[in-house]
Write an enzyme that holds these catalytic residues in place. Structure first.
Site, PDB file in Angstrom:
ATOM      1  N   GLU A  92      -7.955 -65.648 -38.457  1.00 44.31           N
ATOM      2  CA  GLU A  92      -7.672 -67.044 -38.143  1.00 44.31           C
ATOM      3  C   GLU A  92      -8.101 -67.256 -36.709  1.00 44.31           C
ATOM      4  O   GLU A  92      -7.638 -66.565 -35.797  1.00 44.31           O
ATOM      5  CB  GLU A  92      -6.192 -67.368 -38.309  1.00 44.31           C
ATOM      6  CG  GLU A  92      -5.915 -68.862 -38.174  1.00 44.31           C
ATOM      7  CD  GLU A  92      -4.644 -69.171 -37.425  1.00 44.31           C
ATOM      8  OE1 GLU A  92      -4.746 -69.649 -36.284  1.00 44.31           O
ATOM      9  OE2 GLU A  92      -3.566 -68.931 -37.974  1.00 44.31           O
TER      10      GLU A  92
ATOM     11  N   CYS B 111      -2.802 -72.622 -32.594  1.00 46.44           N
ATOM     12  CA  CYS B 111      -4.121 -72.757 -33.225  1.00 46.44           C
ATOM     13  C   CYS B 111      -4.233 -74.018 -34.071  1.00 46.44           C
ATOM     14  O   CYS B 111      -5.321 -74.580 -34.205  1.00 46.44           O
ATOM     15  CB  CYS B 111      -4.409 -71.535 -34.099  1.00 46.44           C
ATOM     16  SG  CYS B 111      -4.481 -69.973 -33.211  1.00 46.44           S
TER      17      CYS B 111
END
Length: 518
Positions: A254, A288
């Protein structure tokens, strides 16, 4: 409770996978809120990693032989220990990562929910299953799952418990060992989770925490593991993917994002403005999946900007170890420099500051105000590049078509948020976005918290997925076992080979027409 004591850090340090701790050079770990030293951490080496892998491989062979139900029971006990120790875990997260307490609590909730989900579903997911055979009744085909072996995890500083323990739990339940490198700024958060796993009954050699620099420890993990899980920047992810590719091992990551929110006519702007503060500034924007771009239809842009600006200006910054604070600190001088640089560059080129816009050393050495900009253009650094801090830009758009086009105009594709006049309209817009997760009537938490669904990025925002069945099965090798129970594809006794070959295609065509065949 405030900062954990030196005795606590000493106890956690004893769990690091480094044999001669006292003989090693160390790195100072500061309390982010004040900049004062908390403790130190020894610097691991490639030799430490290799030793950890040797022990992990031996432990993994025995762990994989244990029934899934037994492995899951360890994780259930770990879940319960997280709940019992939640206040300590939040204290440590605040001290080492500089979070507001509610943001620290998000991590603790994730630890509990993640462990609970995989403990509940793992036996069903890993159970061998029968699938459609070549010739029904004559053949049988099953699919089983074997663990990869030893999984390497390289985790970041921004969510140092969630992105260490919660990525490790499915790997462990699947029968693997894990060797993990925590970020050098937050190693004790990883060690605290490891301590609870050990107390829950996980063999210590099965889960090794090796602190140290990414260039040394991270590289050694990538060179020794059977599967690599990474969370961090797209640039580093690309280099690790190349390294994993050369070894032909699996890789999941990720990575970065430049996440967009779309706001259309007909929404409750007070509700959206309030929700957007959390969507943009959770963990001071060091998330994120936080929002950095907001596209608002022109008819409501001025009103939204005013309401959102008011909501942001009312946010409370602080260092309290309680729930009285809305936003905590940035974690490092580097992050502070990036945020300040993006804001200064934008304002020098004509952007307008609606809220925030300056550092707050009066609160703490690394604090920066939650900042909202308008009139941002593509020549400004913050327009297309990820800031990863408390900075968001508002862009008025003519209509939904323009909003979707601009939201998709990025190399990234991690998370998005849609606020529309109706839920069906919001879901239609969401389906048009090139993003691994999209939240309708929410910023990020509903998609992240839907643990039965995959989470990850498109574009340069990631490879593979965490969460859901995918988040467990990626740590396994699927194995197909096909058995010819009556006869195989050789001619049956007494049937001439030529006749048999001519009969094969009609037989297959007949089988294709049987009920249940596709």
């Amino acid at each position: 409770m405030p900062v954990p004591s030196s005795a606590v850090f000493e106890c956690l340090l004893s769990l690091a996978a480094i044999k001669d701790v006292d003989a090693r050079p160390t790195r100072t770990i500061d309390e982010v809120f004040t900049g004062k030293p908390l403790t130190t951490i020894p610097v691991g080496t490639a030799e430490d990693v290799e030793a950890a892998f040797a022990e992990a491989r031996e432990a993994q062979a025995n762990w994989a032989k244990r029934p899934v139900s037994e492995r899951a029971e360890v994780i259930r006990r770990y879940r319960d220990l997280v709940i019992e120790n939640r206040e300590f875990l939040m204290d440590l997260l605040q001290a080492e990562a500089g979070k507001a307490r509610w943001a620290a609590q998000e991590e603790v909730v994730d630890l509990v929910a993640n462990a609970n989900y995989y403990a509940r579903v793992s036996a069903g997911l890993l159970k061998p299953r029968t699938v459609q055979a070549l010739l029904p009744g004559i053949g049988k085909t099953t699919v089983g799952y074997q663990p990869k072996g030893v999984v390497g995890v390289i985790s970041p500083w921004n969510y140092p418990m969630t992105l260490t323990a919660s990525d490790s739990v499915p790997a462990l339940i699947a029968g693997n060992a894990v060797v993990l490198k925590p970020d050098s700024q937050t190693p004790y958060c990883a060690l605290a989770c490891a301590e609870l796993l050990y107390r829950a009954g996980l063999p210590r050699a099965l889960y090794a925490i090796v602190p140290g620099p990414g260039s040394v420890v991270g590289t050694a993990i990538a060179d020794n593991c059977d599967y690599l899980m990474f969370t961090g920047s797209s640039a580093t992810g690309s280099r690790l993917a190349e390294r994993a590719g050369r070894r032909l091992i699996g890789f999941s990551a990720e990575l970065g994002g430049k996440n967009a929110m779309i706001v259309t006519r007909g929404v409750n702007l007070d509700k959206v403005a309030k929700a957007a503060t959390r969507a943009c500034f959770s963990n001071a924007g060091q998330l994120c999946i936080s929002i950095e771009r907001i596209y608002v239809e022109k008819d409501i842009a001025d009103e939204f900007t005013r309401k959102f600006g008011d909501a942001v200006r009312s946010m409370k910054l602080g260092t309290a170890y309680d729930f009285s604070v809305d936003m905590g600190s940035l974690i490092s001088e580097g992050q502070l420099k990036t945020v300040s640089g993006h804001v200064d560059d934008a304002t020098a080129k004509g952007a307008k500051v609606i809220a925030g816009g300056k550092a707050r050393p009066d609160v703490g050495p690394l604090f920066y105000e939650p900042t909202v900009l308008t009139d941002v253009t593509h020549e400004m650094e913050c327009a297309d590049n990820e800031t990863f801090g408390p900075l968001v830009s508002i862009y008025p758009v003519a209509d939904v078509e323009e909003a979707v086009e601009k939201a998709n105009d990025t190399e990234y594709g991690l998370n998005a948020s849609v606020w529309a006049g109706s839920t069906p309209e919001g879901e239609k817009i969401a389906a048009r976005l090139r993003s691994g997760t999209v939240n309708v009537n929410e910023g990020y938490a509903f998609a992240w918290g839907s643990l039965s669904a995959p989470m990850g990025g498109m574009g340069i925002s990631g490879v593979g997925r965490r969460h859901g069945p995918e988040g467990l099965l990626k740590y396994t090798e699927s194995q197909t076992i096909a058995t010819a129970r009556v006869f195989n594809l050789d001619p049956p006794m007494g049937v001439p080979p030529t006749l048999w070959q001519k009969s094969l295609l009609p037989i297959v065509r007949t089988v294709m027409k049987l009920p249940g065949r596709k």
